[in-house]
Write a protein that holds these residues in place. Structure first.
Motif, PDB file in Angstrom:
ATOM      1  N   GLN A  53       0.829  -1.199   0.000  1.00 52.46           N
ATOM      2  CA  GLN A  53       0.000   0.000   0.000  1.00 52.46           C
ATOM      3  C   GLN A  53       0.867   1.253   0.000  1.00 52.46           C
ATOM      4  N   LYS A  54       1.968   1.212   0.753  1.00 52.87           N
ATOM      5  CA  LYS A  54       2.858   2.369   0.780  1.00 52.87           C
ATOM      6  C   LYS A  54       3.574   2.547  -0.554  1.00 52.87           C
ATOM      7  N   ALA A  55       3.965   1.430  -1.169  1.00 48.87           N
ATOM      8  CA  ALA A  55       4.681   1.515  -2.438  1.00 48.87           C
ATOM      9  C   ALA A  55       3.771   1.890  -3.593  1.00 48.87           C
ATOM     10  N   SER A  56       2.532   1.389  -3.581  1.00 45.98           N
ATOM     11  CA  SER A  56       1.583   1.653  -4.676  1.00 45.98           C
ATOM     12  C   SER A  56       0.223   1.991  -4.079  1.00 45.98           C
ATOM     13  N   PRO A  57       0.053   3.219  -3.578  1.00 42.98           N
ATOM     14  CA  PRO A  57      -1.213   3.587  -2.942  1.00 42.98           C
ATOM     15  C   PRO A  57      -2.389   3.435  -3.907  1.00 42.98           C
ATOM     16  N   GLY A  58      -3.495   2.912  -3.359  1.00 39.93           N
ATOM     17  CA  GLY A  58      -4.722   2.857  -4.133  1.00 39.93           C
ATOM     18  C   GLY A  58      -4.917   1.622  -4.968  1.00 39.93           C
ATOM     19  N   PHE A  59      -4.066   0.592  -4.835  1.00 42.41           N
ATOM     20  CA  PHE A  59      -4.308  -0.616  -5.618  1.00 42.41           C
ATOM     21  C   PHE A  59      -5.571  -1.311  -5.126  1.00 42.41           C
ATOM     22  N   ASP A  60      -6.166  -2.116  -6.006  1.00 47.98           N
ATOM     23  CA  ASP A  60      -7.421  -2.786  -5.704  1.00 47.98           C
ATOM     24  C   ASP A  60      -7.143  -4.018  -4.831  1.00 47.98           C
ATOM     25  N   PRO A  61      -7.624  -4.056  -3.565  1.00 52.46           N
ATOM     26  CA  PRO A  61      -7.330  -5.200  -2.700  1.00 52.46           C
ATOM     27  C   PRO A  61      -7.906  -6.508  -3.227  1.00 52.46           C
ATOM     28  N   LEU A  62      -9.109  -6.468  -3.822  1.00 54.71           N
ATOM     29  CA  LEU A  62      -9.720  -7.697  -4.336  1.00 54.71           C
ATOM     30  C   LEU A  62      -8.889  -8.261  -5.482  1.00 54.71           C
ATOM     31  N   SER A  63      -8.442  -7.407  -6.378  1.00 54.23           N
ATOM     32  CA  SER A  63      -7.577  -7.850  -7.473  1.00 54.23           C
ATOM     33  C   SER A  63      -6.263  -8.392  -6.939  1.00 54.23           C
ATOM     34  N   PHE A  64      -5.733  -7.751  -5.921  1.00 53.36           N
ATOM     35  CA  PHE A  64      -4.479  -8.187  -5.303  1.00 53.36           C
ATOM     36  C   PHE A  64      -4.603  -9.604  -4.740  1.00 53.36           C
ATOM     37  N   VAL A  65      -5.685  -9.864  -4.000  1.00 56.06           N
ATOM     38  CA  VAL A  65      -5.887 -11.185  -3.410  1.00 56.06           C
ATOM     39  C   VAL A  65      -6.147 -12.228  -4.494  1.00 56.06           C
ATOM     40  N   ALA A  66      -6.945 -11.862  -5.501  1.00 58.55           N
ATOM     41  CA  ALA A  66      -7.291 -12.820  -6.546  1.00 58.55           C
ATOM     42  C   ALA A  66      -6.057 -13.258  -7.329  1.00 58.55           C
ATOM     43  N   TRP A  67      -5.243 -12.304  -7.766  1.00 55.68           N
ATOM     44  CA  TRP A  67      -4.082 -12.660  -8.587  1.00 55.68           C
ATOM     45  C   TRP A  67      -2.972 -13.289  -7.761  1.00 55.68           C
ATOM     46  N   SER A  68      -2.886 -12.936  -6.491  1.00 56.77           N
ATOM     47  CA  SER A  68      -1.886 -13.600  -5.650  1.00 56.77           C
ATOM     48  C   SER A  68      -2.266 -15.041  -5.369  1.00 56.77           C
ATOM     49  N   SER A  69      -3.538 -15.408  -5.576  1.00 52.01           N
ATOM     50  CA  SER A  69      -3.955 -16.797  -5.391  1.00 52.01           C
ATOM     51  C   SER A  69      -3.343 -17.720  -6.448  1.00 52.01           C
ATOM     52  N   LEU A  70      -2.881 -17.160  -7.555  1.00 52.80           N
ATOM     53  CA  LEU A  70      -2.204 -17.979  -8.551  1.00 52.80           C
ATOM     54  C   LEU A  70      -0.811 -18.420  -8.095  1.00 52.80           C
ATOM     55  N   VAL A  71      -0.197 -17.618  -7.213  1.00 53.16           N
ATOM     56  CA  VAL A  71       1.194 -17.868  -6.829  1.00 53.16           C
ATOM     57  C   VAL A  71       1.375 -19.208  -6.128  1.00 53.16           C
ATOM     58  N   PRO A  72       0.533 -19.593  -5.134  1.00 55.80           N
ATOM     59  CA  PRO A  72       0.811 -20.828  -4.400  1.00 55.80           C
ATOM     60  C   PRO A  72       0.580 -22.110  -5.200  1.00 55.80           C
ATOM     61  N   VAL A  73      -0.088 -22.047  -6.334  1.00 54.65           N
ATOM     62  CA  VAL A  73      -0.463 -23.281  -7.034  1.00 54.65           C
ATOM     63  C   VAL A  73       0.765 -24.077  -7.437  1.00 54.65           C
ATOM     64  N   LEU A  74       1.709 -23.460  -8.139  1.00 54.73           N
ATOM     65  CA  LEU A  74       2.908 -24.183  -8.591  1.00 54.73           C
ATOM     66  C   LEU A  74       3.801 -24.631  -7.429  1.00 54.73           C
ATOM     67  N   PRO A  75       4.078 -23.784  -6.417  1.00 52.62           N
ATOM     68  CA  PRO A  75       4.871 -24.278  -5.283  1.00 52.62           C
ATOM     69  C   PRO A  75       4.225 -25.467  -4.573  1.00 52.62           C
ATOM     70  N   PHE A  76       2.906 -25.409  -4.364  1.00 52.81           N
ATOM     71  CA  PHE A  76       2.236 -26.540  -3.721  1.00 52.81           C
ATOM     72  C   PHE A  76       2.349 -27.796  -4.600  1.00 52.81           C
ATOM     73  N   ALA A  77       2.159 -27.640  -5.901  1.00 49.88           N
ATOM     74  CA  ALA A  77       2.253 -28.790  -6.796  1.00 49.88           C
ATOM     75  C   ALA A  77       3.675 -29.366  -6.799  1.00 49.88           C
ATOM     76  N   ALA A  78       4.689 -28.492  -6.789  1.00 44.13           N
ATOM     77  CA  ALA A  78       6.074 -28.963  -6.777  1.00 44.13           C
ATOM     78  C   ALA A  78       6.406 -29.670  -5.469  1.00 44.13           C
ATOM     79  N   LEU A  79       5.943 -29.112  -4.345  1.00 49.33           N
ATOM     80  CA  LEU A  79       6.181 -29.748  -3.052  1.00 49.33           C
ATOM     81  C   LEU A  79       5.480 -31.101  -2.960  1.00 49.33           C
ATOM     82  N   SER A  80       4.285 -31.172  -3.529  1.00 48.67           N
ATOM     83  CA  SER A  80       3.570 -32.452  -3.539  1.00 48.67           C
ATOM     84  C   SER A  80       4.311 -33.487  -4.381  1.00 48.67           C
ATOM     85  N   ALA A  81       4.793 -33.068  -5.554  1.00 48.47           N
ATOM     86  CA  ALA A  81       5.523 -33.993  -6.426  1.00 48.47           C
ATOM     87  C   ALA A  81       6.805 -34.481  -5.778  1.00 48.47           C
ATOM     88  N   ALA A  82       7.440 -33.620  -4.966  1.00 45.20           N
ATOM     89  CA  ALA A  82       8.724 -33.981  -4.362  1.00 45.20           C
ATOM     90  C   ALA A  82       8.570 -34.819  -3.098  1.00 45.20           C
TER      91      ALA A  82
END
Length: 460
Positions: free
Chosen positions: A329-358
């Motif tokens: 928020q300090k670095a980029s004031p006014g960003f959309d929190p809903l968009s932030f949460v939605a797009w950050s939900s893509l991040v854990p998918v690959l790490p979780f899949a890689a950890l599961s495979a390993a």
């Protein structure tokens, strides 16, 4: 109409300084708009601004803050009226309102030719409480600056039936979240459940909202700590002996971890209710630990020491994600929190899949559609609940309430989450809570009560 409250979100469309702060001129425009609306409603006709006095700014307003402007009739004269105006702000979600400024304004009722006219019924029903006396009385000079006026009580606006139902629905949805986790872990490993949960959370939303307008590193860091960190620890805690009932309580310690990390990273000093709450939470953790002290350490009500430690690690990861949100928020004031949460939900998918495979012995079976087709309805229901109900519906309703009511009216509802989680664990899963765990739960809930309700009772 002797009072009015305007509530809205500060945006880039308002006057903004380079540092992402709303300009003072914009705030004064909001003051005039609220005061004029109150005066026009009371005089039942056109009014013009005669004076704005005593405006002193206590703190800035940032883009993305929830802003509340309260205007209240303070005194009246034959053709004019004094309006006390106060401006508040808070950062979403859940922070108490902070006063930005207060001032006195004077408006004159005018006719079609812009000449002063009698304003009609000019004696406010609570004039004595505001020191107005009779109609036409001149206020004390000190009062004219607005320094003795009081805003409309924040609790005066009762929640409508729909909003009250929404708040209770969020409490129930988030309280039952841990039951869905327990059931999901019957059919998935922790890493597998994490991957599927975030696929469900991300897919509908990223197709509906645009990417957030901020550097990608904040999306990546938030997704790693809030997704991979929090839910890896949380799912393994439930898998290794943490009860759903106690997990719903201990996860609320993220409030106090956030305070500690905010002091270290942002130099934010905790207030008195937060310090008192942190002390009560520490006592609660000691009570939880007492189950594992002494010769009889096996009767911990189904909770293991490693389960409690992992749950606290999950709460700490959650709190780190809160700090990341504030830094973003300090670095980029006014960003959309809903968009932030939605797009950050893509991040854990690959790490979780890689950890599961390993680490998961049966990871390769998920490459065959027959494995997915063989999943029972309760497995699909669990991941759908975690991805859609708890994330999209829960956070959507909660954000809507924060835009309609003061944060200190909405935040106390979160006290019901551990209560629902505790009750559901006992009733649905048949979990057992020991005497020490009851004591620890009481301390944690009391700590949350200090944080949520302390500012409403004058604790600072």
């Amino acid at each position: 109409m002797h009072s009015i409250t305007l509530r809205f979100m500060a945006s880039h469309n308002d006057g903004v300084h380079a540092a992402g702060k709303i300009s003072g001129g914009t705030v004064l425009r909001w003051v005039d708009e609220a005061g004029l609306a109150c005066a026009t409603g009371w005089a039942q006709g056109a009014c013009v601004t005669a004076l704005v006095s005593g405006a002193q700014f206590a703190r800035p307003i940032l883009v993305g803050d929830l802003v509340e402007v309260q205007a209240r009739l303070a005194y009246t004269r034959t053709t004019s009226m004094g309006i006390a105006v106060e401006v508040y702000r808070c950062a979403l979600p859940g922070e108490p309102l902070q006063q930005v400024l207060r001032c006195a304004t004077v408006y004159v009722a005018v006719d079609g030719a812009d000449r002063p006219r009698p304003g009609g019924h000019l004696e406010p029903p609570d004039a004595r409480r505001h020191g107005a006396g009779r109609a036409g009385a001149r206020p004390h000079p000190g009062r004219a600056r607005g320094l003795t006026y009081r805003p409309m009580p924040q609790s005066s606006r009762a929640m409508g039936a729909v909003d009250l139902f929404s708040a209770l629905a969020v409490v129930v949805i988030w309280g039952l979240n841990f039951i869905a986790m327990k059931w999901g872990l019957l059919h998935f490993t922790p890493f597998q459940l994490g991957a599927v949960r975030y696929v469900f959370a991300a897919l509908p939303m990223v197709l509906l909202v645009r990417p957030p307008r901020l550097h990608w590193r904040w999306v990546l860091l938030f997704g790693l700590f809030q997704g991979v960190g929090q839910f890896s620890f949380g799912f393994f805690a439930l898998k290794l002996g943490m009860t759903a009932a106690l997990a719903s309580v201990l996860m609320q310690t993220q409030v106090f971890f956030t305070a500690l990390f905010a002091f270290a990273a942002l130099r934010e000093t905790p207030n008195r209710p937060l310090l008192l709450g942190m002390g009560l939470a520490a006592i609660g953790l000691v009570c939880f630990g007492m189950n594992f002290v002494g010769p009889q350490t096996g009767g911990a009500g189904g909770a293991t020491l490693i389960g409690i430690v992992l749950t606290l690690c999950a709460a700490a990861s959650w709190s780190v994600s809160n700090i990341i949100s504030r830094l973003a928020q300090k670095a980029s004031p006014g960003f959309d929190p809903l968009s932030f949460v939605a797009w950050s939900s893509l991040v854990p998918v690959l790490p979780f899949a890689a950890l599961s495979a390993a680490t998961d012995a049966n990871a390769s079976q998920w490459l065959h559609w027959q494995t997915w087709a063989a999943l029972p309805a309760v497995a699909w229901g669990s991941v759908a609940y975690l991805g859609w109900a708890a994330t999209i519906v829960g956070y959507g309703l909660w954000t809507r309430l924060l835009t309609r009511y003061p944060a200190n009216r909405v935040a106390p509802f979160s006290l019901g989450v551990p209560v629902v989680g505790l009750a559901s664990g006992l009733l649905v899963l048949g979990e057992v809570v020991t005497a020490w765990q009851w004591a620890g739960t009481a301390c944690v809930v009391a700590a949350l009560g200090c944080v949520a309700l302390g500012p409403r009772f004058g604790m600072k």
